[in-house]
Each structure stands twice: as C-alpha cells, then as structure tokens.
Enzyme design. Structure first.
Site, PDB file in Angstrom:
ATOM      1  N   LYS A 212       1.231  -1.361   0.099  1.00  0.00           N
ATOM      2  CA  LYS A 212      -0.492   0.035  -0.257  1.00  0.00           C
ATOM      3  C   LYS A 212       1.267   1.062  -0.066  1.00  0.00           C
ATOM      4  CE  LYS A 212      -1.924   3.152   1.991  1.00  0.00           C
ATOM      5  NZ  LYS A 212      -1.458   4.347   2.145  1.00  0.00           N
TER       6      LYS A 212
ATOM      7  N   GLU B  12       9.240   1.678  11.049  1.00  0.00           N
ATOM      8  CA  GLU B  12      10.310   2.798  10.867  1.00  0.00           C
ATOM      9  C   GLU B  12       9.534   4.009  10.894  1.00  0.00           C
ATOM     10  OE1 GLU B  12      12.678   2.417  11.773  1.00  0.00           O
ATOM     11  OE2 GLU B  12      13.459   0.179  11.674  1.00  0.00           O
TER      12      GLU B  12
ATOM     13  N   CYS C  64      13.427  10.847   6.870  1.00  0.00           N
ATOM     14  CA  CYS C  64      13.302  11.089   8.632  1.00  0.00           C
ATOM     15  C   CYS C  64      14.645  10.834   9.030  1.00  0.00           C
ATOM     16  CB  CYS C  64      13.174   8.851   9.082  1.00  0.00           C
ATOM     17  SG  CYS C  64      13.794   8.223   8.033  1.00  0.00           S
TER      18      CYS C  64
ATOM     19  N   GLU D 120       9.113  16.133  14.733  1.00  0.00           N
ATOM     20  CA  GLU D 120       9.572  16.690  13.782  1.00  0.00           C
ATOM     21  C   GLU D 120       8.691  17.317  12.636  1.00  0.00           C
ATOM     22  OE1 GLU D 120       8.321  12.906  11.377  1.00  0.00           O
ATOM     23  OE2 GLU D 120      10.612  12.427  10.996  1.00  0.00           O
TER      24      GLU D 120
END
Ligand code: NAD
Length: 478
Positions: free
Chosen positions: A174, A246, A280, A379
């Site tokens: 997906k 992750e 990331c 973040e």
C-alpha cells in the site's frame, strides 16, 4: 506528459475501478500527473487472498530462479532510472538527480537481496540428549502487508520488498496516496518478472492502509509517522500480526570546537536540506560549541543562501518544492512557532515564488534555540534546522540524547576520544562521525530507538529477522 489512472494490482491483473484521486505535481500545481483508483476494502481482501494463494509456490521456487528474478527486477530499475526518476521527481518534487539516484538505489536493493537468496544458511546444535540432532532453520512468515510513505516512494518499497521476496513471502503493498505514479511503474516492473499473485498492490490513503493492517496477514512493515505507526500496531496486534514500524526522528549533529569547519558546514547543509529536509534522517538539530558558533553560523548561512530552489525537473535545482500544500503549511507553522518560542531567524522563513506555482520553501535556519522548544522536539520534515549553543562535549551529548526519538546522530570532531565516546554513548540506531545524519548505506542494518522504530531492523542481512520465522527440528536417527 500523459494523465494516467493508477490502478490496483490483484493477482497479476490491473483494476482501475473505484473513486479517483488526483495526483498533483508540487513543482507546478497546474500539472495533474495522474489519478489513483482508491481501493475498496473488498479489493484489499482480494489482494490478501491472492497473496495467500501464491505464497506456498513462491516459497518453493528454486533459489537460483528466485535470485534471477530479483536480479532482473533490479536491473530493469537501474536501466530505466532516468525515466522512472523523472516521474518520481515530477510527482514527489525532489530534484531529478535525487529521483534518479533513488531509483538506482532501489535497483541495488533488489540486486543485494537477489544475492541473499543464496545465503539462506541454517544452524545446527548439539542436543543435551545423546544421539539427538538439532537443526535450526528459517521459513517465510507468509503474507506481508507493506505500507510506505511518499518521501522515498521507490527506495523504501524496494528495501521492504527485496527481503520479503528473497525469504519466500508474498506481498500486498500500500504505497502513499501522494506518490501513486512511481508505485504504479514499480508494480509494472514487478508484475513483469514475478508469478501472478506474488506481488499485489492496493492504492489509496489511510483507510486502505488501515484495512490492510487489520487484514489476515502475517506481518506488516510500515514506514511513516509515529501517529500512524501507533494505529497500525494497534490494528495488527488484534490478529497477533508481526509488526515492524520505522518512523520519524529529530536527528542532531554535534559540532565541536575542534571540528574541521568545511566538513561541519558541508555535512550540515547536506543533512538539513537534502530532499528539502523531507527525510527521516534529516539533521534538524545542530548543537554547536560556543567557541566556533558565530563563525559556523556565518558560513552555514552563506552556503544555505547559495542553494538553488526550483522546479524539480529544472536544470541546476538543488532543492525542489515541498511535496504537498498540507506539508508546506505544516512547515510554515513551525517557522512561525520558532519565532514565537524565541528563536532568531537567520535565513529563509517564508514561501518562495517561482515561474510555476508550487510549494517552494527556502533553506531556513534559526539560532538561539533551546532543546525544550517544540521546534527541537517535534519532527518538522522540511528545509528547516535549529541551532543550539553548548559549552562542552558533555553538555552536547546530554542534549543529543534528550529526545523522544533515536534514528541517527552525528558528531563533527577531530578528537578521537570524543568520536569514540559519542559512538558508544549516543542512544541512536545509527551514529556517525564527520558525516551528516542522512545518507546511509543499503547493505547494513537501518533503524532507530525510542519512538523512531518498533520491531526488528530493516536492510542488510538482518532484515530476515522480520521476514522469517525460526524452526527448530529434532531428529533421533535411531
Ligand atoms: P504517514 O504516516 O502520514 O503515512 C505513511 C503511510 O501510512 C501512507 O501510505 C499512508 O497512506 C498510510 N496510512 C495513513 N494512515 C494510516 C492508517 N490509519 N492505517 C494504515 N496506514 C495508514 O507518513 P508520511 O507523511 O507519508 O511520511 C512521512 C513520515 O515518514 C515522517 O514521519 C518520516 O520521518 C517517516 N519516515 C521514516 C523513515 C524511516 O525509515 N524511519 C523513512 C522515511 C520516512
């Protein structure tokens, strides 16, 4: 450039029914790249059923045949990296050099795992009982659901699919609803080289991912935000589905007063602004020793302002646009917040206009920030980095580790003792010396600590810890 429908691939057949969502070029919002066909829950279940039916035969395929198929997939991606990289940059917004490089890297992942097909070697053990033999082997876990983000639409899919296939699993992917076109091309390549049903793909957003993670699968490997990771883990655990997540981070570079200034500036620029900070592993916290702080800020600012921001496919572009209007607005919100929290804006900080209408933001630097500010804790996922001043290595290390995340941390130093101490004491999945936090190899483990990762490591040979399950066999030869 054509407008296409990106369909669902179920048991080797494309299905383009279902409501369509537009895929907009972030460098030029008048360019509609294509439309994805949003999968229904029934299509998700059909894709899982196709993967289930294909799995035993796939696990039984001869190792060399499997190796050759994975190698051919990798080679095709490498051979077509200009074409696929162009599409990737058009829909995601990273400069063509990065789109091409990512596609090439995806090819390398498949070729690495092609070789891993032949490295499936078990163990044997002596029994505590005389005359009994013990063998320990690994088997595929079965059907895996792979849910991926938009920021590396082909490389992340590849680093999950390579080991999934090498160790005998079948797949339902997906991809992100923001980058369906790259996923579509990738799926075409896989469908050409693999038996029907081994690789299936469902397009769509969060609800499609939710249906997959709650489905009757054996493992779900996810890359994306912490908030989504939590939801996926909660859904998966209801079926005792194996989970690998992750997620995000807040990666620091600690720059000491003995650092080589050229390395410090070059690595900070690369880590903070590569892919417009949408990594990331982006270096979003720069922790700088007070003795070199002012010189570093001056040189970093000069280097940031020299970066060319523009259309992803224009020659010379070094920073492309932000992937979507939503993401851009989120980043602009953090730029405002940094000011409200008392940070000092050194460069950037506002939307840019270019010839075509797109989501352009400049490299942005704030100084005088503190580690308890939200801009240093959450973040941001954009071309923005915040500088904090420290007066010693110990203080820098404490700030390095004062975070809810733990993906990658760097130190820039010419002091061996500091470098070695940092490698041992920084509580991160990857630690780097005189390198940025971003830009890692593909044949070694990748993952983090705390909220950055949940479950076994990805990449390299350790990926088998997620994609295989161990079996212990006892034999009494009589
Ligand atoms: P996201 O969490 O919004 O979406 C990721 C994927 O999850 C998409 O395919 C999305 O459709 C799907 N999804 C959304 N809601 C879902 C739900 N309820 N159930 C199942 N699936 C759902 O993340 P994003 O904005 O696409 O990507 C950016 C994030 O990814 C950042 O936080 C970044 O740090 C992280 N990331 C991590 C790594 C890593 O390896 N650690 C690598 C790249 C990106």
């Amino acid at each position: 450039m054509t407008t296409e429908i990106y369909g669902n691939l179920i048991n080797g057949e494309w299905d383009t029914s279902g409501p369509k969502l537009a895929n907009v070029n972030p460098s030029d919002t008048s360019d509609i790249v294509g439309h994805l066909a949003n999968a229904t829950k029934n299509q998700v279940d059909d894709a899982i059923a196709a993967a289930r039916a294909a799995q035993p035969a796939w696990e039984a395929v001869k190792l060399e045949e499997k190796k050759n198929m994975l190698h051919a997939i990798g080679q095709e991606l490498i051979d077509r990296c200009d074409e696929i990289g162009t599409l990737l940059s058009r829909e995601e917004g990273k400069p063509f050099s990065e789109g091409r490089g990512e596609t090439f890297r995806a090819g390398e992942f498949y070729q690495y795992y092609a070789a891993e097909c032949l490295r499936q070697i078990g163990e044997s053990a002596a029994s505590v009982r005389p005359g009994i033999n013990i063998d320990i082997s690994r088997e595929a876990i079965g059907v895996v659901g792979l849910i991926t983000p938009w920021n590396f639409p082909i490389a992340i899919a590849a680093w999950k699919m390579g080991p999934a296939l090498a160790y005998g699993n079948t797949i339902v992917l997906k991809p992100s609803e923001v980058t369906p076109a790259t996923a579509h091309l990738l799926a075409e390549v896989l469908n050409k080289h693999l038996p029907k049903g081994v690789f299936n793909m469902v397009q769509g957003g969060g609800e499609v991912g939710a249906a997959l993670s709650a489905g009757k699968i054996d493992g779900v490997s996810f890359t994306g935000s912490v908030a989504t990771g939590r939801k996926i883990a909660q859904a998966a655990i209801q079926n005792m589905t194996r989970i690998q997540c992750e997620m995000g981070s807040k990666n620091p570079i600690l720059i000491m007063d003995n650092a080589d200034m050229d390395i410090a500036v070059a690595q900070s620029i690369h880590g903070a602004f590569g892919a417009s900070g949408q990594k990331c592993t982006a270096s979003s916290r720069l922790i700088v020793h007070e003795n070199i702080h002012d010189e570093f800020v001056e040189k970093l600012t000069k280097a940031a302002e020299a970066k060319k921001v523009g259309h992803a496919l224009a020659e010379g572009t070094e920073l492309g646009p932000i992937v979507s209007e939503n993401q851009m607005n989120k980043i602009l919100g953090y730029m405002e917040l940094a000011k409200e929290e008392g940070g000092e804006l050194i460069t950037g900080g506002a939307r840019l206009e270019r010839e075509t209408e797109g989501y352009y933001l400049p490299p942005t630097i704030y100084t005088n920030t503190k580690n308890d500010m939200r801009v240093n804790r959450e973040e941001i996922f954009g071309p923005m980095t915040c500088i904090q001043k420290v007066s010693s290595y110990e203080e820098g290390l404490t700030i390095t580790n004062d975070t809810d995340f733990g993906l990658a941390a760097s130190i820039i130093t010419s002091n061996l003792k500091q470098a070695e101490n940092f490698k041992r004491k920084a509580r991160y999945g990857s630690v780097l010396v005189n390198l940025a936090t971003a830009g890692l190899d593909y044949h070694v483990p990748f993952g983090g600590r705390n909220a950055s990762s949940y479950g076994p490591r990805e990449q390299g040979m350790h990926a088998k810890d997620f994609y295989t399950i161990m079996k212990t066999a006892y034999t009494n030869p009589g």
